[in-house]
Design an enzyme around this catalytic site. Structure first.
Site, PDB file in Angstrom:
ATOM      1  N   THR A  27       0.850  -1.181   0.000  1.00 20.78           N
ATOM      2  CA  THR A  27       0.000   0.000   0.000  1.00 20.78           C
ATOM      3  C   THR A  27       0.890   1.237   0.000  1.00 20.78           C
ATOM      4  O   THR A  27       2.015   1.189   0.490  1.00 20.78           O
ATOM      5  CB  THR A  27      -0.956   0.038   1.216  1.00 20.78           C
ATOM      6  OG1 THR A  27      -1.796   1.191   1.125  1.00 20.78           O
ATOM      7  CG2 THR A  27      -0.215   0.066   2.528  1.00 20.78           C
ATOM      8  N   ASN A  39      -0.445   3.891   1.438  1.00 23.93           N
ATOM      9  CA  ASN A  39      -1.099   4.608   2.525  1.00 23.93           C
ATOM     10  C   ASN A  39      -0.381   4.324   3.852  1.00 23.93           C
ATOM     11  O   ASN A  39      -0.565   3.270   4.462  1.00 23.93           O
ATOM     12  CB  ASN A  39      -2.572   4.190   2.586  1.00 23.93           C
ATOM     13  CG  ASN A  39      -3.384   5.031   3.517  1.00 23.93           C
ATOM     14  OD1 ASN A  39      -2.929   5.402   4.592  1.00 23.93           O
ATOM     15  ND2 ASN A  39      -4.606   5.321   3.125  1.00 23.93           N
ATOM     16  N   LYS A  57      -2.572   3.330   6.896  1.00 21.56           N
ATOM     17  CA  LYS A  57      -3.002   1.931   6.960  1.00 21.56           C
ATOM     18  C   LYS A  57      -1.887   1.059   7.527  1.00 21.56           C
ATOM     19  O   LYS A  57      -2.143   0.151   8.320  1.00 21.56           O
ATOM     20  CB  LYS A  57      -3.399   1.425   5.570  1.00 21.56           C
ATOM     21  CG  LYS A  57      -4.750   1.901   5.094  1.00 21.56           C
ATOM     22  CD  LYS A  57      -5.104   1.267   3.764  1.00 21.56           C
ATOM     23  CE  LYS A  57      -6.475   1.722   3.288  1.00 21.56           C
ATOM     24  NZ  LYS A  57      -6.858   1.083   2.017  1.00 21.56           N
ATOM     25  N   ASP A  80      -9.328  -2.807   1.319  1.00 19.95           N
ATOM     26  CA  ASP A  80     -10.116  -1.774   0.676  1.00 19.95           C
ATOM     27  C   ASP A  80     -11.207  -1.334   1.641  1.00 19.95           C
ATOM     28  O   ASP A  80     -11.731  -2.138   2.415  1.00 19.95           O
ATOM     29  CB  ASP A  80     -10.746  -2.245  -0.630  1.00 19.95           C
ATOM     30  CG  ASP A  80     -11.280  -1.063  -1.410  1.00 19.95           C
ATOM     31  OD1 ASP A  80     -10.458  -0.245  -1.860  1.00 19.95           O
ATOM     32  OD2 ASP A  80     -12.513  -0.918  -1.525  1.00 19.95           O
TER      33      ASP A  80
END
Length: 188
Positions: free
Chosen positions: A8, A10, A13, A64
């Site tokens: 990821t 992100n 996260k 997700d």
């Protein structure tokens, strides 16, 4: 120690995942995975974890999350990034003007793939949309929606609550974390 790759870009996260995966060497791999344009978080997580595995050739996880606003018939659903890039938080708040029903939720699907089998873990965090943008940048923030999302029965946005206090609230407010469910399963 077991290793899992989390593909990821992100960082929020990754920080959230590391909170739960104490007995696992979580290897962050920053890469923007392709996301199919569909409304099913399981289908998106499946595509992402298969692509991630093809890249790293090791057991990996992908996640997700969709955001669902009840009075807007679920908008923006799985199209969170598109909504944030086009109308932004101000646009979402504009759509919510004069709406009595401000209920919303994050729904998440974490997929784990070891090259043979995919396992799914689902989470949900219910709350309401605030009247205004509030809060500050947090290390575990994985969406700008944190500035307008208030946990159920709580009067502050996620971005207004420090990490320690938020962790306590999430343990008692009925929230279900996909990464926590995965960690409990995987570390057994």
């Amino acid at each position: 120690m077991k290793e899992i790759v989390f593909v990821t870009h992100n960082t929020g996260k990754i920080a959230s995942a590391q909170r739960y995966l104490k007995k696992v060497n979580l290897i962050p791999y920053k890469y923007e995975l392709n996301e199919p344009r569909v409304e099913d978080i399981t289908e998106i997580a499946t595509a992402k974890v298969k692509e991630a595995y093809d890249i790293v050739k090791k057991p990996c996880i992908a996640q997700d999350t969709g955001f669902y606003i009840e009075s807007l018939k679920g908008f923006p659903k799985t199209y969170v990034n598109f909504a944030l890039e086009t109308i932004g938080l101000d646009g979402i708040l504009k759509l919510m003007e004069n709406k009595e029903n401000r209920k919303c939720s994050f729904k998440e699907c974490l997929a784990y793939y070891d090259g043979k089998e995919i396992k799914y873990f689902y989470g949900i965090h219910e709350g309401t949309i605030s009247e205004k943008i509030a809060g500050k940048e947090r290390s575990r923030k994985w969406s700008d929606l944190w500035y307008i999302f208030k946990l159920k029965n709580f009067e502050m946005t996620l971005a207004e609550i420090d990490d320690e206090e938020r962790d306590k609230i999430l343990e008692t407010d009925g929230s279900i974390s996909a990464i926590k469910l995965f960690a409990e399963w995987y570390e057994k």
